[in-house]
Design a protein around this motif. Structure first.
Motif, PDB file in Angstrom:
ATOM      1  N   PHE A   1       8.129   0.551   2.849  1.00 48.36           N
ATOM      2  CA  PHE A   1       8.547  -0.206   1.671  1.00 48.36           C
ATOM      3  C   PHE A   1       8.524  -1.714   1.956  1.00 48.36           C
ATOM      4  O   PHE A   1       8.178  -2.519   1.085  1.00 48.36           O
ATOM      5  N   VAL A   2       8.876  -2.097   3.181  1.00 53.49           N
ATOM      6  CA  VAL A   2       8.797  -3.506   3.581  1.00 53.49           C
ATOM      7  C   VAL A   2       7.365  -4.014   3.450  1.00 53.49           C
ATOM      8  O   VAL A   2       7.114  -5.100   2.901  1.00 53.49           O
ATOM      9  N   LYS A   3       6.406  -3.225   3.941  1.00 51.46           N
ATOM     10  CA  LYS A   3       4.996  -3.625   3.853  1.00 51.46           C
ATOM     11  C   LYS A   3       4.550  -3.739   2.392  1.00 51.46           C
ATOM     12  O   LYS A   3       3.790  -4.636   2.022  1.00 51.46           O
ATOM     13  N   TYR A   4       5.022  -2.815   1.592  1.00 50.32           N
ATOM     14  CA  TYR A   4       4.672  -2.817   0.176  1.00 50.32           C
ATOM     15  C   TYR A   4       5.212  -4.067  -0.523  1.00 50.32           C
ATOM     16  O   TYR A   4       4.489  -4.755  -1.255  1.00 50.32           O
ATOM     17  N   LEU A   5       6.469  -4.385  -0.267  1.00 54.54           N
ATOM     18  CA  LEU A   5       7.092  -5.540  -0.913  1.00 54.54           C
ATOM     19  C   LEU A   5       6.448  -6.848  -0.472  1.00 54.54           C
ATOM     20  O   LEU A   5       6.363  -7.808  -1.255  1.00 54.54           O
ATOM     21  N   ALA A   6       5.949  -6.889   0.763  1.00 50.61           N
ATOM     22  CA  ALA A   6       5.242  -8.091   1.228  1.00 50.61           C
ATOM     23  C   ALA A   6       3.993  -8.333   0.386  1.00 50.61           C
ATOM     24  O   ALA A   6       3.619  -9.480   0.115  1.00 50.61           O
ATOM     25  N   GLU A   7       3.360  -7.253  -0.067  1.00 51.00           N
ATOM     26  CA  GLU A   7       2.183  -7.410  -0.926  1.00 51.00           C
ATOM     27  C   GLU A   7       2.564  -7.743  -2.366  1.00 51.00           C
ATOM     28  O   GLU A   7       1.805  -8.393  -3.082  1.00 51.00           O
ATOM     29  N   VAL A   8       3.747  -7.308  -2.797  1.00 46.82           N
ATOM     30  CA  VAL A   8       4.240  -7.737  -4.114  1.00 46.82           C
ATOM     31  C   VAL A   8       4.462  -9.249  -4.090  1.00 46.82           C
ATOM     32  O   VAL A   8       4.133  -9.955  -5.050  1.00 46.82           O
TER      33      VAL A   8
END
Length: 466
Positions: A215-222
């Motif tokens: 989820f951390v990786k995902y939010l970095a792309e958001v």
């Protein structure tokens, strides 16, 4: 005499130059330019202007402050290719042909490129280029600058060619800026901004260390996506294009986490849309009007001054944008076909502003998706398997069973139960409402030529047209 002649020549040159300058100026009633920025696999609930608590999406929030926020934009099929085909053609998936992911559209269609070109627009696209072939159906001007491959390990981009395109002519333009963020593999962006232990997870997830790391990786792309929105907005201001340009942000469909993308739950179907139109849209406004991606091309045609195109499934919601109406449609429909992303698992749905009916057409089978639940994977260090293996969360088995083993009918009150965790299908007080929605859904399927479970099968590969 000679002096008078010189003065006449000077005056004539001055008049000619002035006339030419006036000719280059856009008249007050000039057609607006349109820039549409589209995300890729965005969980729209993570945007802070939509209630997200894990990051402040500064630039998308700024658009919402300057424009109109839609609360009920629904993707008819929660996967990339069908959603984009619906966006461009104004047709539902069965009618445009891309009713499975990566299945090509039919070769006799027209798209937004034709419709807006016929109304005097240049129509361009930069970035993710799914659903841009064949050129005869999708006649976009392809603009360099943004990464076209959604699974690329980087998303390097530049704005030089975008700037050239939007300033190249006085002819109005519609430019689609298709970001690849936040599509997996989640390899770009600054993860140090986020503390995994402090993240607020969606209510339909199992809380595991693997889930939080991903989820951390995902939010970095958001965050990366939000920055791109800011740069495009700044470019419009820098070039003076913002004065007569409609800027639209679209969230596409949900993220590649269990229960979202590749499903018909709201975490997959529910999207986001913000429309900024100086002088036409009331700032900091929002609407609960129900709209679908199929409605966007008809709306663009309406904005450009065109007449409704016969045969399209979508309808213009321009009156909602301009504040002349609060409603657009009574129902939004959904379709899911699981091949080639897993075993056949056809699903259909219908919703009004509050209630949603889901029909699982093969409830005797288990749902399986090869990207999240790979049977051949030797290591189990994935989000899904971390849920299956979890023995500490008392809700883990309930959540995974709900995902894999589905009843024939699901019915939800999306206001009281936004994550659709309480199935009301067996509650007698909703029997009449369920029957009414089912009749409308089955009627829609018949109109579409949708044979239901029979169409979720393997089709012969068609050679890609150039």
């Amino acid at each position: 005499m000679l002096e008078s002649f010189k003065i006449c020549i000077i005056l004539n040159v001055f008049i000619l130059l002035s006339t030419a300058a006036v000719g280059r100026r856009k008249p007050a009633d000039a057609k607006p330019n349109i820039v549409i920025i589209m995300a890729d696999d965005l969980d729209s609930r993570q945007l802070s202007c939509y209630g997200g608590q894990n990051l402040k999406t500064t630039h998308i929030d700024a658009l919402a402050k300057d424009g109109l926020k839609f609360q009920n934009l629904i993707a008819s099929e929660a996967m990339c290719v069908p959603t984009r085909a619906s966006l461009f053609t104004g047709l539902y998936p069965v009618r445009h042909g891309s009713f499975q992911n990566h299945k090509p559209v039919y070769d006799n269609l027209k798209s937004v490129g034709h419709y807006l070109a016929g109304l005097g627009y240049r129509v361009g696209l930069t970035g993710k280029d799914h659903v841009t072939k064949p050129k005869s159906i999708f006649p976009f001007d392809i603009v360099e600058g943004f990464e076209p491959n959604c699974v690329a390990p980087t998303d390097d981009y530049r704005l030089d060619d975008v700037k050239k395109y939007i300033t190249a002519s006085d002819k109005p333009y519609c430019l689609f800026v298709m970001s690849i963020n936040p599509h997996a593999p989640w390899t770009v962006g600054d993860t140090t901004e986020f503390d995994a232990a402090k993240l607020k997870l969606p209510a339909n997830w199992v809380d595991t260390p693997v889930t939080r790391r991903q989820f951390v990786k995902y939010l970095a792309e958001v965050r990366r996506l939000d920055d791109q929105v800011g740069e495009i907005n700044a470019l419009l201001k820098q070039t003076g294009q913002d004065k007569n340009t409609i800027l639209i942000f679209l969230g596409e469909q949900g993220a590649q986490f269990p229960g979202a993308k590749w499903n018909l739950y709201d975490t997959g179907q529910r999207s986001s849309m913000v429309v900024k139109w100086p002088g036409k849209v009331k700032p900091s406004s929002e609407t609960r009007a129900l709209v679908q991606y199929e409605d966007i091309t008809p709306t663009l045609i309406d904005i450009a001054g065109g007449k409704p195109v016969a045969g399209l499934d979508g309808r213009s919601f321009l009156p909602v944008i301009t504040g002349k109406s609060k409603e657009a449609r009574n129902y939004a429909f959904g379709i899911h076909n699981n091949i080639p992303e897993g075993d056949p698992y056809p699903i259909r749905s219908i919703r009004d502003h509050r209630y949603k009916l889901i029909l699982n057409l093969t409830p005797d089978k288990q749902y399986y998706n090869r990207f999240m639940m790979d049977r051949n994977r030797k290591d189990r260090n994935t989000v899904w398997f971390s849920w299956v293996d979890d023995i500490t969360d008392p809700n883990a088995k309930k959540i995974t069973d709900r995902f894999q083993n589905r009843p024939a009918v699901e019915f939800y009150d999306t206001e009281k139960d936004p994550f659709e965790l309480k199935n009301l299908a067996a509650d007698p007080q909703y029997a009449q409402r369920i029957a009414g929605l089912r009749t409308k859904l089955e009627g829609w399927m018949k109109e579409q030529g949708d044979e239901g479970a029979a169409i979720d099968r393997v089709y012969p590969k068609k050679q890609e047209a150039k």
